[in-house]
Write a protein that holds these residues in place. Structure first.
Motif, PDB file in Angstrom:
ATOM      1  N   ALA A 316       0.845  -1.198   0.000  1.00 49.83           N
ATOM      2  CA  ALA A 316       0.000   0.000   0.000  1.00 49.83           C
ATOM      3  C   ALA A 316       0.877   1.244   0.000  1.00 49.83           C
ATOM      4  N   ALA A 317       1.913   1.250   0.851  1.00 46.04           N
ATOM      5  CA  ALA A 317       2.781   2.424   0.920  1.00 46.04           C
ATOM      6  C   ALA A 317       3.454   2.658  -0.430  1.00 46.04           C
ATOM      7  N   VAL A 318       3.905   1.587  -1.064  1.00 41.58           N
ATOM      8  CA  VAL A 318       4.558   1.736  -2.374  1.00 41.58           C
ATOM      9  C   VAL A 318       3.556   2.249  -3.401  1.00 41.58           C
ATOM     10  N   SER A 319       2.332   1.711  -3.350  1.00 40.32           N
ATOM     11  CA  SER A 319       1.334   2.160  -4.324  1.00 40.32           C
ATOM     12  C   SER A 319       0.993   3.629  -4.110  1.00 40.32           C
ATOM     13  N   LEU A 320       1.222   4.135  -2.902  1.00 48.17           N
ATOM     14  CA  LEU A 320       0.937   5.547  -2.618  1.00 48.17           C
ATOM     15  C   LEU A 320       2.141   6.427  -2.941  1.00 48.17           C
ATOM     16  N   GLY A 321       3.177   5.816  -3.512  1.00 49.81           N
ATOM     17  CA  GLY A 321       4.276   6.645  -4.014  1.00 49.81           C
ATOM     18  C   GLY A 321       5.533   6.602  -3.176  1.00 49.81           C
ATOM     19  N   ALA A 322       5.570   5.748  -2.139  1.00 49.25           N
ATOM     20  CA  ALA A 322       6.772   5.697  -1.302  1.00 49.25           C
ATOM     21  C   ALA A 322       7.800   4.765  -1.931  1.00 49.25           C
ATOM     22  N   HIS A 323       9.060   5.154  -1.886  1.00 51.99           N
ATOM     23  CA  HIS A 323      10.134   4.269  -2.307  1.00 51.99           C
ATOM     24  C   HIS A 323      10.117   3.048  -1.384  1.00 51.99           C
ATOM     25  N   PRO A 324      10.439   1.851  -1.890  1.00 44.58           N
ATOM     26  CA  PRO A 324      10.376   0.662  -1.027  1.00 44.58           C
ATOM     27  C   PRO A 324      11.122   0.814   0.297  1.00 44.58           C
ATOM     28  N   ALA A 326      11.616   3.663   1.986  1.00 45.18           N
ATOM     29  CA  ALA A 326      10.788   4.549   2.813  1.00 45.18           C
ATOM     30  C   ALA A 326       9.588   3.781   3.339  1.00 45.18           C
ATOM     31  N   ALA A 327       8.984   2.963   2.467  1.00 41.30           N
ATOM     32  CA  ALA A 327       7.822   2.179   2.889  1.00 41.30           C
ATOM     33  C   ALA A 327       8.201   1.274   4.051  1.00 41.30           C
TER      34      ALA A 327
ATOM     35  N   HIS B  87       6.077   2.404  -7.306  1.00 39.81           N
ATOM     36  CA  HIS B  87       5.880   3.691  -6.619  1.00 39.81           C
ATOM     37  C   HIS B  87       5.973   4.871  -7.568  1.00 39.81           C
ATOM     38  N   PHE B  95      -6.899  -1.921  -1.133  1.00 45.33           N
ATOM     39  CA  PHE B  95      -6.615  -3.338  -0.903  1.00 45.33           C
ATOM     40  C   PHE B  95      -7.796  -4.018  -0.233  1.00 45.33           C
ATOM     41  N   THR B 116       4.738  11.580   0.430  1.00 42.78           N
ATOM     42  CA  THR B 116       5.727  10.944  -0.446  1.00 42.78           C
ATOM     43  C   THR B 116       5.939  11.776  -1.715  1.00 42.78           C
TER      44      THR B 116
END
Lengths: 416, 372
Positions: A316-324, A326-327, B87, B95, B116
């Motif tokens: 979810a964090a990655v899909s929201l634009g965070a680098h892995p 950072a996620a 990303h 989800f 982000t």
């Protein structure tokens, strides 16, 4: 109005009735629960609460003189500490000194008085040898046997051992003592030891905990994310050290790390070092062995917490634009906090009490508090000092635990 | 009546997303997705529908970037997406279990995608505030996800995936964890959001009524292949094959054989010596084995059946009362569990289980489909 009152009156007893019925219905279940817990509770009281309580009492216990020489002790308790005590005190002391030989109490009194001044045991023995059966003037007789009995300091020393409780062990454990005027002061520079020992204990335990966390976190993460088949195999490897005796593992480290051991030979063969490194019988060896032994206690709580964190959070964090990365740090790591807390506190507290491992693979400057506790119980039979050191270690541990608990709880997630 | 043979697939040159001959295998032995071609128009609500293991979630994960196609390409307009990390795709995703970050408040969760993207604080504040109003959870901004109900969590997850105005929103069975009533309410809320904001949505579900309620187009997956992609009404009225007919809505199937063909109509034999007229499905000719598909609501009973061209006797097993209608389960040659759906007002109260009744239907109510 009337009807309301009536309703209220009728409802109240009904409610009380309901509550008591509920209590009755729950009683059997409660009894069952108590029955299930009782054996363990009893066991804990016998092997945990009672010994710890008696240890805490031992650290302030001052009963040996009072037990063997009750009259002397109570007479000295009333003495003002100026000049010499009265003839009655001398007489009671002489009487009880003679009797102490029979009960075997002389040894414990001698040991206790020696903590005040190492001359006492010899003095008591000499006095006992020369003690006449009868005397009109015990004061003169005793001073005649040994002039030390004519000194105020001698009697003050015995007076210090007279009260039923003392703080001398606790103070000594912190490198403190009571001066001549009763004020608490630091002991002489060359006699200071325990503050450094406590500091060293905390540093070693803290260092071991940090190394365990640094090594255990990635390992636990790997275990939690690998497919079950591989992670089960790795988990067996993590648990493998538990199947071997602590002594064997510690001895194995000595063999591996000694000057002509496997580690040094390998490094020399590879040409990385010229002469053997000192890897054991110093702090390095202590860290090697203790981290090895305590690592599973870090990995297991971390693993169990990480296993419960769904991979969809990071996705979810990655899909929201965070680098892995950072996620991982912003979303995954905070959720492992309860595991980190459990693992670090477990390892730290276990490390605080380590005794065998530092004794075997450490040098003289790497001995922790438990070493001195063992020394006082096994070698010098000074239960007061052993108990005082143990009590202070317990207090420091509890204090650190409370601080830590509060810190972690503040950051801890609510619910979930 | 819409023409069933008309291909509803949009023109690939204008599409937002395009799957071109995409294949996916996890173990190198079995293809989970076989030769997928699919184009999605901007502003469209497309649902990937299918039973579990049909490859629909794998498609979504490839689109999101969490899985890599084994072969083939995925395009965003004319940019090849295969090598773009997830990303950097700028897709919103909801989800199945919401994946709300439990250690953050509702507001922090919604702000996360803005953080982000390093949006200026003032602008982020404004956007978070707007979307909190939109999902009507302003009073819950400082709560943690665990303190919210399932429906509220769902709305927060939705807000978090929309707040950064993504060019595409992906939803992976987002309503699966809600109870029936709440699910139906959320279906409408999502549909309305889609219309208001002009979102492009790819939605994955195994619930056919959810798919029919919300979608502009539905892609029915089975066995790694899209069986049919069409509007909800065309899927229901003109299923392309027996799987789609069976999977979408309720359906009666009679196994038979095509006897003769006349334009788009045909005659098929089934059971022992019975025959019916039917609409001819794609790819069938004389002599082919077929599954005749009849919707329960198109089957008429006794009096109502008298004037219809296809009639046959059946024995009643039981009646099931469902408030607005009755289901009559009966046996006829070739199908022991044939269901007719009768409005309560039309029901003859004298009928009893065990009676023999007459069933009837029009030719155009039957579709002769490929037998799988």
């Amino acid at each position: 109005m009337t009807s309301t009152t009536l309703d209220g009156g009728a409802a109240a007893p009904a409610e009380g009735n309901l509550k008591s019925r509920l209590r009755r219905a729950e009683r059997l279940r409660k009894l069952k629960a108590i029955g299930l817990v009782a054996p363990l509770a009893l066991f804990l009281v016998v092997v945990f609460v009672v010994p710890i309580g008696s240890m805490l009492l031992n650290s302030v216990d001052n009963g040996s003189l009072r037990q063997v020489m009750p009259q002397t002790a109570s007479a000295l308790a009333q003495w003002d500490g100026e000049g010499l005590p009265g003839e009655a005190t001398f007489a009671a002391f002489a009487e009880e000194l003679r009797d102490s030989r029979r009960g075997g109490g002389l040894g414990s009194v001698g040991r206790r008085l020696n903590y005040e001044n190492p001359e006492y045991r010899g003095l008591l023995m000499r006095t006992l040898m020369g003690l006449p059966a009868e005397s009109d003037d015990w004061r003169a007789t005793l001073i005649d046997i040994d002039p030390a009995w004519g000194e105020t300091a001698t009697w003050r020393g015995i007076q210090a051992a007279a009260p039923p409780r003392t703080d001398r062990y606790l103070l000594a454990s912190l490198d403190l003592e009571r001066g001549a005027d009763g004020e608490i002061q630091r002991v002489d520079q060359q006699d200071r030891l325990y503050q450094a020992v406590f500091q060293r204990t905390l540093v070693i335990a803290g260092g071991v905990t940090l190394i365990c966390l640094a090594l255990g976190f990635p390992l636990a993460y790997l275990l939690a994310t690998l497919p079950a088949k591989t992670s089960n195999l790795l988990m067996i490897l993590v648990l493998l050290p538990f199947w071997t005796s602590l002594l064997v593992r510690t001895a194995a480290w000595i063999i591996l790390l000694q000057s002509n051991g496997l580690a040094n030979q390998t490094l020399q063969t590879l040409g990385l070092i010229e002469s053997p490194l000192q890897l054991v019988f110093n702090r390095t060896g202590v860290f090697f062995a203790m981290v090895h032994i305590l690592l599973p206690f870090m990995v297991l709580p971390l693993y169990s917490v990480m296993k419960g964190i769904s991979p969809s959070y990071q996705r979810a964090a990655v899909s929201l634009g965070a680098h892995p990365f950072a996620a991982f740090w912003q979303v995954y790591a905070p959720q492992t906090l309860s595991g980190v807390a459990a693992g670090t506190i477990l390892v730290f507290i276990m490390a605080l009490g380590y005794y065998i491992t530092p004794a075997l693979v450490g040098g003289p400057a790497d001995q922790m508090v438990s070493y001195y506790v063992a020394y006082y119980t096994n070698t010098t039979n000074n239960w007061g000092m052993a108990a005082a050191l143990g009590s202070i270690l317990l207090a420091v541990t509890l204090l650190l635990y409370l601080v830590y608990h509060r810190l972690v709880n503040r950051k801890q997630l609510i619910g979930s | 009546m819409p023409n069933p043979s008309n291909d509803p697939s949009p023109d690939p040159s204008t599409s937002l997303i395009r799957f071109a001959a995409v294949q996916k295998t996890y173990d190198g032995e079995q293809l989970v997705v076989k030769d997928l071609n699919l184009a999605i128009e901007p502003g469209e609500f497309v649902t990937l529908l299918g039973p579990s293991g049909s490859g629909k979630t794998t498609c979504l994960m490839m689109l999101a970037g969490f899985e890599v196609p084994t072969s083939g390409d995925i395009f965003l307009r004319d940019q090849r997406l295969n090598s773009v990390p997830p990303h950097k795709r700028n897709f919103g995703m909801v989800f199945q279990n919401y994946a709300l970050f439990p250690h953050m408040t509702v507001e922090e969760n919604i702000r996360y995608p803005l953080k982000t993207r390093r949006l200026p604080a003032a602008e982020a504040d404004r956007k978070v505030s707007e979307i909190l109003d939109m999902i009507q959870l302003r009073d819950f901004a400082k709560r943690r996800p665990a303190q919210l109900s399932g429906g509220q969590q769902q709305r927060v997850a939705l807000a978090r995936s929309l707040v950064f105005e993504p060019q595409l929103v992906l939803m992976d069975e987002p309503l699966g964890a809600l109870d029936k009533q709440l699910r139906e309410q959320m279906q409408l809320e999502i549909k309305h959001l889609h219309e208001q904001l002009g979102l492009t949505v790819v939605f994955v579900t195994h619930d056919q009524s959810e798919a029919l309620t919300m979608s502009d187009r539905v892609a029915v997956f089975n066995d790694g292949v899209i069986q049919q992609i069409d509007t909800p009404s065309n899927l229901y009225e003109y299923p392309a094959n027996a799987f789609v007919a069976q999977f979408i809505g309720e359906n009666n199937t009679l196994a038979g054989r095509v006897e003769s063909v006349e334009g788009e109509r045909c005659r098929a034999r089934f059971g022992e010596g019975l025959a019916t007229g039917a609409l001819l499905g794609p790819g069938l000719g004389v002599g082919d084995a077929t599954h005749l598909s009849i919707r329960p609501e198109r089957v008429k009973l006794n009096g109502a059946a008298r004037a219809l061209p296809n009639r046959l006797p059946a024995r009643v097993h039981e009646f099931i009362y469902l408030g607005d209608h009755l289901r009559v389960r009966c046996a006829l040659p070739g199908n022991d569990d044939f269901v007719a759906r009768v409005p309560v007002d039309d029901f003859d109260a004298d009928m009893k289980p065990g009676d023999t009744i007459e069933l009837g239907w029009r030719d155009e109510d039957v579709r002769a489909l490929d037998a799988p």
